[in-house]
Design a protein around this motif. Structure first.
Motif, PDB file in Angstrom:
ATOM      1  N   THR A 118      35.216  42.105  49.250  1.00 20.72           N
ATOM      2  CA  THR A 118      35.817  42.966  47.833  1.00 20.72           C
ATOM      3  C   THR A 118      36.668  41.444  47.775  1.00 20.72           C
ATOM      4  OG1 THR A 118      36.023  44.925  48.075  1.00 20.72           O
ATOM      5  CG2 THR A 118      37.611  44.547  47.198  1.00 20.72           C
ATOM      6  N   VAL A 119      37.216  40.792  46.043  1.00 18.07           N
ATOM      7  CA  VAL A 119      38.557  39.997  46.058  1.00 18.07           C
ATOM      8  C   VAL A 119      38.670  40.444  45.027  1.00 18.07           C
ATOM      9  CG1 VAL A 119      38.041  37.283  44.702  1.00 18.07           C
ATOM     10  CG2 VAL A 119      35.822  38.851  46.586  1.00 18.07           C
TER      11      VAL A 119
ATOM     12  N   ASP B  79      40.864  40.298  41.726  1.00 20.91           N
ATOM     13  CA  ASP B  79      41.060  40.157  40.431  1.00 20.91           C
ATOM     14  C   ASP B  79      42.177  40.009  39.599  1.00 20.91           C
ATOM     15  OD1 ASP B  79      42.049  42.204  39.048  1.00 20.91           O
ATOM     16  OD2 ASP B  79      40.206  42.545  38.796  1.00 20.91           O
ATOM     17  N   PRO B  80      42.660  38.599  38.541  1.00 19.76           N
ATOM     18  CA  PRO B  80      43.721  38.006  38.475  1.00 19.76           C
ATOM     19  C   PRO B  80      44.541  39.849  37.529  1.00 19.76           C
ATOM     20  CG  PRO B  80      41.492  36.428  37.500  1.00 19.76           C
ATOM     21  CD  PRO B  80      41.385  37.561  38.575  1.00 19.76           C
TER      22      PRO B  80
ATOM     23  N   ALA C 144      40.769  45.212  42.027  1.00 16.93           N
ATOM     24  CA  ALA C 144      39.477  44.295  42.426  1.00 16.93           C
ATOM     25  C   ALA C 144      38.397  44.748  42.309  1.00 16.93           C
ATOM     26  CB  ALA C 144      40.369  44.712  44.066  1.00 16.93           C
ATOM     27  N   ALA C 145      37.862  43.284  42.747  1.00 15.43           N
ATOM     28  CA  ALA C 145      36.386  43.555  42.046  1.00 15.43           C
ATOM     29  C   ALA C 145      35.563  43.588  43.731  1.00 15.43           C
ATOM     30  CB  ALA C 145      35.639  42.572  41.365  1.00 15.43           C
TER      31      ALA C 145
ATOM     32  N   TRP D 242      31.741  42.426  45.172  1.00 17.44           N
ATOM     33  CA  TRP D 242      30.812  41.312  44.582  1.00 17.44           C
ATOM     34  C   TRP D 242      29.511  41.718  45.569  1.00 17.44           C
ATOM     35  CZ3 TRP D 242      31.487  38.222  40.489  1.00 17.44           C
ATOM     36  CH2 TRP D 242      32.291  38.249  39.405  1.00 17.44           C
TER      37      TRP D 242
ATOM     38  N   ARG E 219      28.856  42.361  40.653  1.00 18.71           N
ATOM     39  CA  ARG E 219      29.843  42.705  40.556  1.00 18.71           C
ATOM     40  C   ARG E 219      30.260  44.054  39.834  1.00 18.71           C
ATOM     41  NH1 ARG E 219      35.349  40.732  36.598  1.00 18.71           N
ATOM     42  NH2 ARG E 219      36.874  42.221  37.438  1.00 18.71           N
ATOM     43  N   ASP E 220      30.798  44.898  40.679  1.00 19.56           N
ATOM     44  CA  ASP E 220      30.803  46.271  40.430  1.00 19.56           C
ATOM     45  C   ASP E 220      29.573  47.002  40.546  1.00 19.56           C
ATOM     46  OD1 ASP E 220      33.365  46.454  41.772  1.00 19.56           O
ATOM     47  OD2 ASP E 220      34.222  46.348  39.715  1.00 19.56           O
TER      48      ASP E 220
ATOM     49  N   VAL F 230      33.473  33.276  40.713  1.00 16.38           N
ATOM     50  CA  VAL F 230      34.134  34.197  40.712  1.00 16.38           C
ATOM     51  C   VAL F 230      35.366  34.076  41.484  1.00 16.38           C
ATOM     52  CG1 VAL F 230      32.291  35.330  41.995  1.00 16.38           C
ATOM     53  CG2 VAL F 230      34.094  34.596  43.653  1.00 16.38           C
ATOM     54  N   PRO F 231      36.651  35.067  40.815  1.00 21.36           N
ATOM     55  CA  PRO F 231      38.011  35.026  40.360  1.00 21.36           C
ATOM     56  C   PRO F 231      37.767  34.254  42.335  1.00 21.36           C
ATOM     57  CG  PRO F 231      37.438  36.805  39.274  1.00 21.36           C
ATOM     58  CD  PRO F 231      35.832  36.136  39.552  1.00 21.36           C
TER      59      PRO F 231
END
Length: 196
Positions: free
Chosen positions: A19-20, A22-23, A27-28, A30, A46-47, A62-63
């Motif tokens: 889980t990362v 996002d800007p 959160a997404a 991956w 992604r998701d 990725v972000p």
């Protein structure tokens, strides 16, 4: 669409997730999927939705960094999120995968897990010791080598059933080491030829 890993796919498919943030403040999740039965490629999701495919060793932007993926004959050897400052986080195995099941065994039954790990090392070391004389015999059977250095006859003459048993147990031991992310140049030397 990323589907869950079924029991019939544990030897042929891996999925790792992270889980990362996002800007936008959310959160997404991956995920990286690899399959041993298909081309040597990795798929990025992604998701749950596929966003990319690349041949391994693969790098996906990725972000917050990049995801690096690589695999060998016995499984995934690298699946990490690398941030711009160089820090690395390994992606977690998804539920249903062999890596996830092995991690659950380690968590729930640490003694059994250690016993399996030690057994795998012993099997690989025995195979390595037995492979050296057989390898020398094979090498010196080449006419060019035999003319220059002579021939070598292995003192080890295993019955066919024992040779096949050691080979099969060596493959299982190598898979065990791969799914637990253990590697040692000496212990795993007997399995290196399969990655070439």
């Amino acid at each position: 669409m990323l589907r869950p890993v079924g029991l019939h796919q544990v030897l042929t498919r891996t999925v790792h997730t992270i889980t990362v943030p996002d800007p936008a403040g959310g959160a997404a999740v991956w995920a990286v999927e690899t399959r041993t039965t298909e081309d040597h490629e990795a798929r990025l999701y992604r998701d749950g939705q596929r966003t990319g495919t690349a041949e391994m060793p693969a790098t996906f932007t990725v972000p917050g960094g990049r995801i690096e993926v690589d695999a060998g004959f016995y499984g995934v050897t690298r699946v990490h999120l690398v941030t711009p400052d160089g820090r690395e986080r390994r992606l977690a195995p998804a539920p249903g995968t062999l890596e996830y099941r092995r991690a659950v065994l380690t968590r729930d039954h640490p003694r059994v897990s250690r016993g399996i790990a030690v057994t795998a090392v012993v099997i690989l070391l025995v195979n390595l010791v037995l492979a050296v004389p057989e390898g020398l015999e094979l090498l010196t059977s080449a006419p060019q080598v035999a003319e220059r250095f002579g021939t070598f006859t292995s003192p080890v003459d295993l019955p066919g059933w024992l040779g096949w048993t050691l080979t099969a147990s060596g493959v299982v031991a190598a898979v065990e080491r791969a799914v637990t992310w253990r590697h040692n140049r000496v212990v795993d030397a007997e399995t290196i030829w399969t990655a070439l």
